[in-house]
Motif scaffolding. Structure first.
Motif, PDB file in Angstrom:
ATOM      1  N   ALA A  89       0.784  -1.193   0.020  1.00  0.00           N
ATOM      2  CA  ALA A  89      -0.101  -0.013   0.048  1.00  0.00           C
ATOM      3  C   ALA A  89       1.090   1.206   0.070  1.00  0.00           C
ATOM      4  N   VAL A  90       1.962   1.298   0.800  1.00  0.00           N
ATOM      5  CA  VAL A  90       2.706   2.556   0.765  1.00  0.00           C
ATOM      6  C   VAL A  90       3.540   2.687  -0.605  1.00  0.00           C
ATOM      7  N   PHE A  91       3.809   1.447  -1.073  1.00  0.00           N
ATOM      8  CA  PHE A  91       4.695   1.717  -2.476  1.00  0.00           C
ATOM      9  C   PHE A  91       3.568   2.124  -3.495  1.00  0.00           C
ATOM     10  N   PHE A  92       2.581   1.697  -3.539  1.00  0.00           N
ATOM     11  CA  PHE A  92       1.657   1.955  -4.760  1.00  0.00           C
ATOM     12  C   PHE A  92       0.681   3.426  -4.437  1.00  0.00           C
ATOM     13  N   PHE A  93       0.650   3.668  -3.249  1.00  0.00           N
ATOM     14  CA  PHE A  93      -0.180   4.745  -2.872  1.00  0.00           C
ATOM     15  C   PHE A  93       0.729   6.178  -2.395  1.00  0.00           C
ATOM     16  N   VAL A  94       1.983   5.755  -2.042  1.00  0.00           N
ATOM     17  CA  VAL A  94       2.902   7.039  -1.716  1.00  0.00           C
ATOM     18  C   VAL A  94       4.139   7.167  -2.772  1.00  0.00           C
ATOM     19  N   VAL A  95       4.807   5.990  -2.746  1.00  0.00           N
ATOM     20  CA  VAL A  95       6.223   5.908  -3.285  1.00  0.00           C
ATOM     21  C   VAL A  95       5.885   6.178  -5.011  1.00  0.00           C
ATOM     22  N   LYS A  96       5.114   5.413  -5.583  1.00  0.00           N
ATOM     23  CA  LYS A  96       4.882   5.555  -6.992  1.00  0.00           C
ATOM     24  C   LYS A  96       4.392   6.943  -7.302  1.00  0.00           C
ATOM     25  N   PRO A  97       3.232   7.376  -6.707  1.00  0.00           N
ATOM     26  CA  PRO A  97       2.787   8.836  -7.045  1.00  0.00           C
ATOM     27  C   PRO A  97       3.786   9.919  -6.955  1.00  0.00           C
ATOM     28  N   VAL A  98       4.682   9.739  -5.808  1.00  0.00           N
ATOM     29  CA  VAL A  98       5.736  10.887  -5.534  1.00  0.00           C
ATOM     30  C   VAL A  98       6.749  10.657  -6.678  1.00  0.00           C
ATOM     31  N   ASN A  99       7.198   9.495  -7.094  1.00  0.00           N
ATOM     32  CA  ASN A  99       8.084   9.268  -7.842  1.00  0.00           C
ATOM     33  C   ASN A  99       7.771   9.845  -9.396  1.00  0.00           C
ATOM     34  N   TYR A 100       6.527   9.634  -9.577  1.00  0.00           N
ATOM     35  CA  TYR A 100       5.746   9.996 -10.752  1.00  0.00           C
ATOM     36  C   TYR A 100       5.674  11.682 -10.887  1.00  0.00           C
ATOM     37  N   LEU A 101       5.415  12.138  -9.660  1.00  0.00           N
ATOM     38  CA  LEU A 101       5.502  13.722  -9.654  1.00  0.00           C
ATOM     39  C   LEU A 101       7.058  14.290 -10.043  1.00  0.00           C
ATOM     40  N   ILE A 102       7.741  13.614  -9.045  1.00  0.00           N
ATOM     41  CA  ILE A 102       9.197  14.339  -9.340  1.00  0.00           C
ATOM     42  C   ILE A 102       9.677  14.142 -10.679  1.00  0.00           C
ATOM     43  N   GLU A 103       9.508  12.969 -11.255  1.00  0.00           N
ATOM     44  CA  GLU A 103       9.921  12.750 -12.619  1.00  0.00           C
ATOM     45  C   GLU A 103       9.022  13.819 -13.373  1.00  0.00           C
ATOM     46  N   ARG A 104       7.793  14.051 -13.582  1.00  0.00           N
ATOM     47  CA  ARG A 104       7.197  14.857 -14.328  1.00  0.00           C
ATOM     48  C   ARG A 104       7.676  16.299 -14.207  1.00  0.00           C
ATOM     49  N   ARG A 105       8.023  16.668 -12.962  1.00  0.00           N
ATOM     50  CA  ARG A 105       8.656  17.758 -12.718  1.00  0.00           C
ATOM     51  C   ARG A 105       9.910  18.130 -13.404  1.00  0.00           C
ATOM     52  N   ARG A 106      10.615  17.106 -13.309  1.00  0.00           N
ATOM     53  CA  ARG A 106      12.174  16.914 -13.755  1.00  0.00           C
ATOM     54  C   ARG A 106      11.865  17.022 -15.483  1.00  0.00           C
ATOM     55  N   ARG A 107      11.064  16.302 -15.866  1.00  0.00           N
ATOM     56  CA  ARG A 107      10.947  16.581 -17.521  1.00  0.00           C
ATOM     57  C   ARG A 107      10.514  17.855 -17.890  1.00  0.00           C
ATOM     58  N   SER A 108       9.600  18.457 -16.878  1.00  0.00           N
ATOM     59  CA  SER A 108       8.931  19.596 -17.585  1.00  0.00           C
ATOM     60  C   SER A 108       9.925  20.810 -17.337  1.00  0.00           C
ATOM     61  N   GLY A 109      11.021  20.608 -16.743  1.00  0.00           N
ATOM     62  CA  GLY A 109      12.120  21.624 -16.581  1.00  0.00           C
ATOM     63  C   GLY A 109      11.866  22.662 -15.425  1.00  0.00           C
ATOM     64  N   GLU A 110      11.026  22.345 -14.671  1.00  0.00           N
ATOM     65  CA  GLU A 110      10.796  22.935 -13.461  1.00  0.00           C
ATOM     66  C   GLU A 110      11.663  22.932 -12.475  1.00  0.00           C
ATOM     67  N   PRO A 111      12.212  23.992 -12.003  1.00  0.00           N
ATOM     68  CA  PRO A 111      13.525  23.790 -11.239  1.00  0.00           C
ATOM     69  C   PRO A 111      12.519  23.331  -9.806  1.00  0.00           C
ATOM     70  N   VAL A 112      13.491  22.636  -9.037  1.00  0.00           N
ATOM     71  CA  VAL A 112      12.830  22.116  -7.805  1.00  0.00           C
ATOM     72  C   VAL A 112      12.966  23.247  -6.643  1.00  0.00           C
ATOM     73  N   ASP A 113      12.163  23.836  -5.901  1.00  0.00           N
ATOM     74  CA  ASP A 113      12.276  24.882  -4.958  1.00  0.00           C
ATOM     75  C   ASP A 113      13.043  24.296  -3.947  1.00  0.00           C
ATOM     76  N   GLU A 114      14.422  24.698  -3.500  1.00  0.00           N
ATOM     77  CA  GLU A 114      15.101  24.286  -2.530  1.00  0.00           C
ATOM     78  C   GLU A 114      14.531  24.678  -1.430  1.00  0.00           C
ATOM     79  N   ALA A 115      13.733  25.701  -0.947  1.00  0.00           N
ATOM     80  CA  ALA A 115      13.378  26.145   0.097  1.00  0.00           C
ATOM     81  C   ALA A 115      11.976  25.038   0.715  1.00  0.00           C
ATOM     82  N   SER A 116      11.738  24.580  -0.404  1.00  0.00           N
ATOM     83  CA  SER A 116      10.562  23.584   0.173  1.00  0.00           C
ATOM     84  C   SER A 116      10.923  22.037   0.390  1.00  0.00           C
ATOM     85  N   LEU A 117      12.408  21.866   0.384  1.00  0.00           N
ATOM     86  CA  LEU A 117      12.796  20.642   0.738  1.00  0.00           C
ATOM     87  C   LEU A 117      13.380  20.528   2.174  1.00  0.00           C
TER      88      LEU A 117
END
Length: 137
Positions: A89-117
């Motif tokens: 459940a954690v893998f499919f409902f947390v890890v996979k969606p977060v990895n998808y969002l990170i990859e999508r953000r990386r592909r779109s060229g949006e810089p990651v906001d260092e302040a939010s990390l």
């Protein structure tokens, strides 16, 4: 050398205010509630399905005996099934969606906001960058 001595209460206050202590506390509470939901799911749905297939409705009563010593392994099987369900459940409902969002953000060229990390994420990013830049010897 002039070292300033801090009181225990001051150090404790700094500890409480350091990092994301509130977020961590919320995560623990939500994680505990989530584990209870998954445990109920396993007990009321998964275990009866396994019982229908293998014929044993509750694994808690399983045991074996060696030299008058009783080894109850049934509760371990129940806990193992619960753990695997929580991990899935954690893998499919947390890890996979977060990895998808990170990859999508990386592909779109949006810089990651260092302040939010978090501090840990910033440190891990710096380590990753150092390892990437390191040349093989």
């Amino acid at each position: 050398m002039a070292t300033e001595k801090k009181g225990v209460l001051t150090e404790f206050k700094e500890f409480l205010l350091r990092g994301n202590l509130v977020e961590l506390a919320v995560a623990v509470v939500i994680g505990t509630a989530f584990a209870a939901v998954v445990a109920a799911f396993v007990k009321d749905i998964i275990t009866p399905i396994i019982a229908a297939i293998f014929g044993k409705p509750d694994f808690g009563s399983l045991y074996f005996t060696i030299n008058k010593s009783r080894f109850a392994y049934g509760e371990f099987i129940n806990a193992l099934i619960t753990f695997v369900c929580v991990a899935v459940a954690v893998f499919f409902f947390v890890v996979k969606p977060v990895n998808y969002l990170i990859e999508r953000r990386r592909r779109s060229g949006e810089p990651v906001d260092e302040a939010s990390l978090s501090d840990e994420a910033v440190l891990l990013t710096e380590i990753r960058d150092l390892l990437r830049d390191r040349r093989p010897v």
